[in-house]
Design an enzyme around this catalytic site. Structure first.
Site, PDB file in Angstrom:
ATOM      1  N   SER A 196     -22.310  17.729 -22.579  1.00  0.00           N
ATOM      2  CA  SER A 196     -21.369  16.899 -21.821  1.00  0.00           C
ATOM      3  C   SER A 196     -20.141  17.727 -21.453  1.00  0.00           C
ATOM      4  O   SER A 196     -19.802  18.690 -22.146  1.00  0.00           O
ATOM      5  CB  SER A 196     -20.947  15.678 -22.639  1.00  0.00           C
ATOM      6  OG  SER A 196     -20.026  16.059 -23.661  1.00  0.00           O
TER       7      SER A 196
ATOM      8  N   LYS B 116     -15.100  12.376 -35.065  1.00  0.00           N
ATOM      9  CA  LYS B 116     -15.453  10.955 -35.153  1.00  0.00           C
ATOM     10  C   LYS B 116     -16.950  10.717 -34.945  1.00  0.00           C
ATOM     11  O   LYS B 116     -17.453   9.640 -35.264  1.00  0.00           O
ATOM     12  CB  LYS B 116     -14.642  10.117 -34.159  1.00  0.00           C
ATOM     13  CG  LYS B 116     -14.898  10.377 -32.703  1.00  0.00           C
ATOM     14  CD  LYS B 116     -13.967   9.541 -31.839  1.00  0.00           C
ATOM     15  CE  LYS B 116     -14.175   9.800 -30.358  1.00  0.00           C
ATOM     16  NZ  LYS B 116     -15.469   9.317 -29.858  1.00  0.00           N
ATOM     17  N   ASP B 117     -17.678  11.718 -34.443  1.00  0.00           N
ATOM     18  CA  ASP B 117     -19.132  11.585 -34.258  1.00  0.00           C
ATOM     19  C   ASP B 117     -19.912  11.963 -35.512  1.00  0.00           C
ATOM     20  O   ASP B 117     -21.131  11.769 -35.564  1.00  0.00           O
ATOM     21  CB  ASP B 117     -19.622  12.477 -33.111  1.00  0.00           C
ATOM     22  CG  ASP B 117     -19.163  11.985 -31.750  1.00  0.00           C
ATOM     23  OD1 ASP B 117     -18.874  10.776 -31.623  1.00  0.00           O
ATOM     24  OD2 ASP B 117     -19.083  12.806 -30.819  1.00  0.00           O
TER      25      ASP B 117
ATOM     26  N   THR C  23     -16.219  -0.765 -22.914  1.00  0.00           N
ATOM     27  CA  THR C  23     -15.994   0.129 -24.047  1.00  0.00           C
ATOM     28  C   THR C  23     -17.339   0.572 -24.601  1.00  0.00           C
ATOM     29  O   THR C  23     -18.345  -0.108 -24.428  1.00  0.00           O
ATOM     30  CB  THR C  23     -15.178  -0.549 -25.161  1.00  0.00           C
ATOM     31  OG1 THR C  23     -15.049   0.363 -26.272  1.00  0.00           O
ATOM     32  CG2 THR C  23     -15.854  -1.802 -25.667  1.00  0.00           C
TER      33      THR C  23
ATOM     34  N   SER D 163     -17.643   1.416 -27.974  1.00  0.00           N
ATOM     35  CA  SER D 163     -17.656   1.313 -29.438  1.00  0.00           C
ATOM     36  C   SER D 163     -17.487  -0.113 -29.946  1.00  0.00           C
ATOM     37  O   SER D 163     -16.746  -0.913 -29.363  1.00  0.00           O
ATOM     38  CB  SER D 163     -16.562   2.209 -30.041  1.00  0.00           C
ATOM     39  OG  SER D 163     -15.315   1.567 -30.073  1.00  0.00           O
ATOM     40  N   LEU D 164     -18.151  -0.403 -31.072  1.00  0.00           N
ATOM     41  CA  LEU D 164     -17.977  -1.695 -31.728  1.00  0.00           C
ATOM     42  C   LEU D 164     -16.554  -1.860 -32.245  1.00  0.00           C
ATOM     43  O   LEU D 164     -16.021  -2.970 -32.269  1.00  0.00           O
ATOM     44  CB  LEU D 164     -18.960  -1.832 -32.887  1.00  0.00           C
ATOM     45  CG  LEU D 164     -20.430  -2.105 -32.550  1.00  0.00           C
ATOM     46  CD1 LEU D 164     -21.248  -2.169 -33.823  1.00  0.00           C
ATOM     47  CD2 LEU D 164     -20.569  -3.403 -31.768  1.00  0.00           C
ATOM     48  N   ARG D 165     -15.956  -0.764 -32.692  1.00  0.00           N
ATOM     49  CA  ARG D 165     -14.579  -0.830 -33.191  1.00  0.00           C
ATOM     50  C   ARG D 165     -13.639  -1.348 -32.107  1.00  0.00           C
ATOM     51  O   ARG D 165     -12.850  -2.274 -32.340  1.00  0.00           O
ATOM     52  CB  ARG D 165     -14.122   0.567 -33.649  1.00  0.00           C
ATOM     53  CG  ARG D 165     -12.636   0.651 -34.027  1.00  0.00           C
ATOM     54  CD  ARG D 165     -12.214   2.093 -34.303  1.00  0.00           C
ATOM     55  NE  ARG D 165     -12.370   2.943 -33.140  1.00  0.00           N
ATOM     56  CZ  ARG D 165     -11.469   3.081 -32.170  1.00  0.00           C
ATOM     57  NH1 ARG D 165     -10.316   2.408 -32.229  1.00  0.00           N
ATOM     58  NH2 ARG D 165     -11.686   3.874 -31.143  1.00  0.00           N
ATOM     59  N   ARG D 166     -13.723  -0.747 -30.930  1.00  0.00           N
ATOM     60  CA  ARG D 166     -12.834  -1.181 -29.841  1.00  0.00           C
ATOM     61  C   ARG D 166     -13.154  -2.606 -29.413  1.00  0.00           C
ATOM     62  O   ARG D 166     -12.241  -3.385 -29.107  1.00  0.00           O
ATOM     63  CB  ARG D 166     -12.953  -0.219 -28.654  1.00  0.00           C
ATOM     64  CG  ARG D 166     -12.404   1.173 -28.945  1.00  0.00           C
ATOM     65  CD  ARG D 166     -12.538   2.103 -27.749  1.00  0.00           C
ATOM     66  NE  ARG D 166     -12.070   3.443 -28.082  1.00  0.00           N
ATOM     67  CZ  ARG D 166     -12.755   4.563 -27.844  1.00  0.00           C
ATOM     68  NH1 ARG D 166     -13.939   4.496 -27.268  1.00  0.00           N
ATOM     69  NH2 ARG D 166     -12.252   5.733 -28.172  1.00  0.00           N
TER      70      ARG D 166
ATOM     71  N   ARG E 171     -22.003   3.190 -21.988  1.00  0.00           N
ATOM     72  CA  ARG E 171     -22.468   4.397 -22.661  1.00  0.00           C
ATOM     73  C   ARG E 171     -22.425   5.558 -21.683  1.00  0.00           C
ATOM     74  O   ARG E 171     -22.414   5.385 -20.478  1.00  0.00           O
ATOM     75  CB  ARG E 171     -23.901   4.206 -23.173  1.00  0.00           C
ATOM     76  CG  ARG E 171     -24.055   3.291 -24.374  1.00  0.00           C
ATOM     77  CD  ARG E 171     -23.541   3.902 -25.656  1.00  0.00           C
ATOM     78  NE  ARG E 171     -24.008   5.269 -25.850  1.00  0.00           N
ATOM     79  CZ  ARG E 171     -25.225   5.627 -26.264  1.00  0.00           C
ATOM     80  NH1 ARG E 171     -26.121   4.697 -26.527  1.00  0.00           N
ATOM     81  NH2 ARG E 171     -25.549   6.903 -26.408  1.00  0.00           N
TER      82      ARG E 171
ATOM     83  N   ARG F  84     -18.650   6.915 -17.925  1.00  0.00           N
ATOM     84  CA  ARG F  84     -18.074   5.608 -18.258  1.00  0.00           C
ATOM     85  C   ARG F  84     -17.016   5.183 -17.240  1.00  0.00           C
ATOM     86  O   ARG F  84     -16.925   4.012 -16.875  1.00  0.00           O
ATOM     87  CB  ARG F  84     -17.482   5.644 -19.674  1.00  0.00           C
ATOM     88  CG  ARG F  84     -18.536   5.449 -20.757  1.00  0.00           C
ATOM     89  CD  ARG F  84     -17.932   5.526 -22.124  1.00  0.00           C
ATOM     90  NE  ARG F  84     -17.826   6.902 -22.587  1.00  0.00           N
ATOM     91  CZ  ARG F  84     -17.015   7.316 -23.543  1.00  0.00           C
ATOM     92  NH1 ARG F  84     -16.189   6.466 -24.125  1.00  0.00           N
ATOM     93  NH2 ARG F  84     -16.993   8.568 -23.926  1.00  0.00           N
TER      94      ARG F  84
ATOM     95  N   CYS G 194     -21.280   3.844 -36.631  1.00  0.00           N
ATOM     96  CA  CYS G 194     -21.165   3.091 -35.381  1.00  0.00           C
ATOM     97  C   CYS G 194     -21.838   1.732 -35.473  1.00  0.00           C
ATOM     98  O   CYS G 194     -21.835   0.969 -34.512  1.00  0.00           O
ATOM     99  CB  CYS G 194     -21.758   3.901 -34.232  1.00  0.00           C
ATOM    100  SG  CYS G 194     -20.718   5.259 -33.701  1.00  0.00           S
TER     101      CYS G 194
END
Length: 313
Positions: A11, A81-82, A125, A127-130, A147, A153, A240
């Site tokens: 990426s 964070k990954d 978004t 992420s589940l967090r966001r 994704r 995105r 995640c």
């Protein structure tokens, strides 16, 4: 001639990060040659579903870690964070450079902020967090899963006609895309993911040469912060698949760690914080995890585990 091979995803952000670490290395070790080993991970291939449905954050690092273990690369650069809380045997987190801004950012297509969005606005978004944090503060919003890499995105945000999307400020900044940001979200509003804004440089534990090359890239303050954050993550055994946040700051010999565990719909969010000396960074992360678990996080995690078992059966 000395040389090192850096394993990286393909990426644009991952390549930027690998080249950045390569530049840091050549600046400190004149004459060192750096070669990139570009790879595609499972996380890059399976873009049709949320990460929580296809295996979690480890999907972005497994193949790269295997390349290290196989000797196809000498070191790897990840977004911390990954990474999972437990590293494979034989690999280590050799260096963490100084942290970039860890906050989340809202990219509103009409120049709007989260505060000015109309009721029912559609926000993207990955992420589940966001999602959890957004729904907790604005239950009226329609959250859409996005994704792909940063540019993908942002493009999908326009294609789907969304009001905007929430992404990591660090990634946008590193790619020179911070001009699309309409609101940088305070950590009090959107608590960052564990390790957000931090580059993780990984190598084989027994590779003394590479460990020595990487030593000058280490930032002591960042290491203390992520030690506390990752201890929290490890004790909660989160990834995640569960909305989880953890962010530490270090000042005057003191660590201030905040954490969060919640349900994806934002209806139940457990928050906590702890302070203590830097020497106890790991213990602080574990103690905050215990506190969150005792106040409702254990119920949330058990519910997720039951749902995962039901999907697999």
């Amino acid at each position: 001639m000395k040389a090192v091979r850096i394993a990286t995803r393909q990426s644009p952000l991952a390549l930027w990060q690998a080249r950045h670490v390569g530049a840091l290395l050549t600046a400190r070790h004149p004459g060192l040659e750096v070669f990139l080993v570009e790879m595609t991970t499972e996380g890059d291939r399976f873009l049709g579903a949320p990460l929580s449905a296809v295996g979690g954050k480890g999907l972005f690092v497994k193949e790269i870690e295997q390349a290290l273990l196989d000797g196809r690369a000498d070191l790897a650069v990840h977004s911390l964070k990954d990474m999972t809380s437990v590293l494979p045997e034989g690999l280590m987190l050799a260096a963490v450079p100084a942290r970039e801004d860890p906050r989340d950012a809202f990219c509103g297509l009409a120049g709007q902020t989260l505060d000015t969005l109309p009721k029912g606005a559609r926000v993207g978004t990955s992420s589940l967090r966001r999602s959890c944090i957004l729904r907790s503060g604005r239950p009226d919003l329609d959250i859409v899963s996005l994704r792909g890499n940063v540019q993908t995105r942002l493009a999908k945000t326009k294609e789907l006609g969304l009001a905007g999307a929430v992404l990591a400020y660090a990634g946008l900044k590193r790619l020179g895309l911070d001009g699309v940001i309409t609101q940088v979200l305070p950590t009090e509003v959107s608590l960052p993911a564990v390790g957000q804004g931090v580059l993780a440089i990984q190598c084989r534990t027994d590779d003394a040469r590479v460990r020595e090359l990487l030593a000058p890239l280490e930032d002591a303050t960042t290491r203390i912060a992520v030690t506390a954050e990752r201890a929290l993550l490890a004790k909660l055994e989160g990834g995640c698949t569960v909305p989880l946040a953890g962010h530490a700051t270090v000042s005057g010999g003191t660590v201030h760690l905040r954490g969060l565990v919640g349900r994806p719909d934002g209806t139940h969010v457990v928050r906590g914080e702890v302070r203590g000396p830097v020497e106890r960074a790991r213990e602080l992360g574990e103690s905050l995890a215990d506190d969150l678990l005792s106040r409702g996080a254990a119920d949330i995690l058990r519910d997720f585990a039951r749902r995962a078992e039901a999907r697999e059966s």
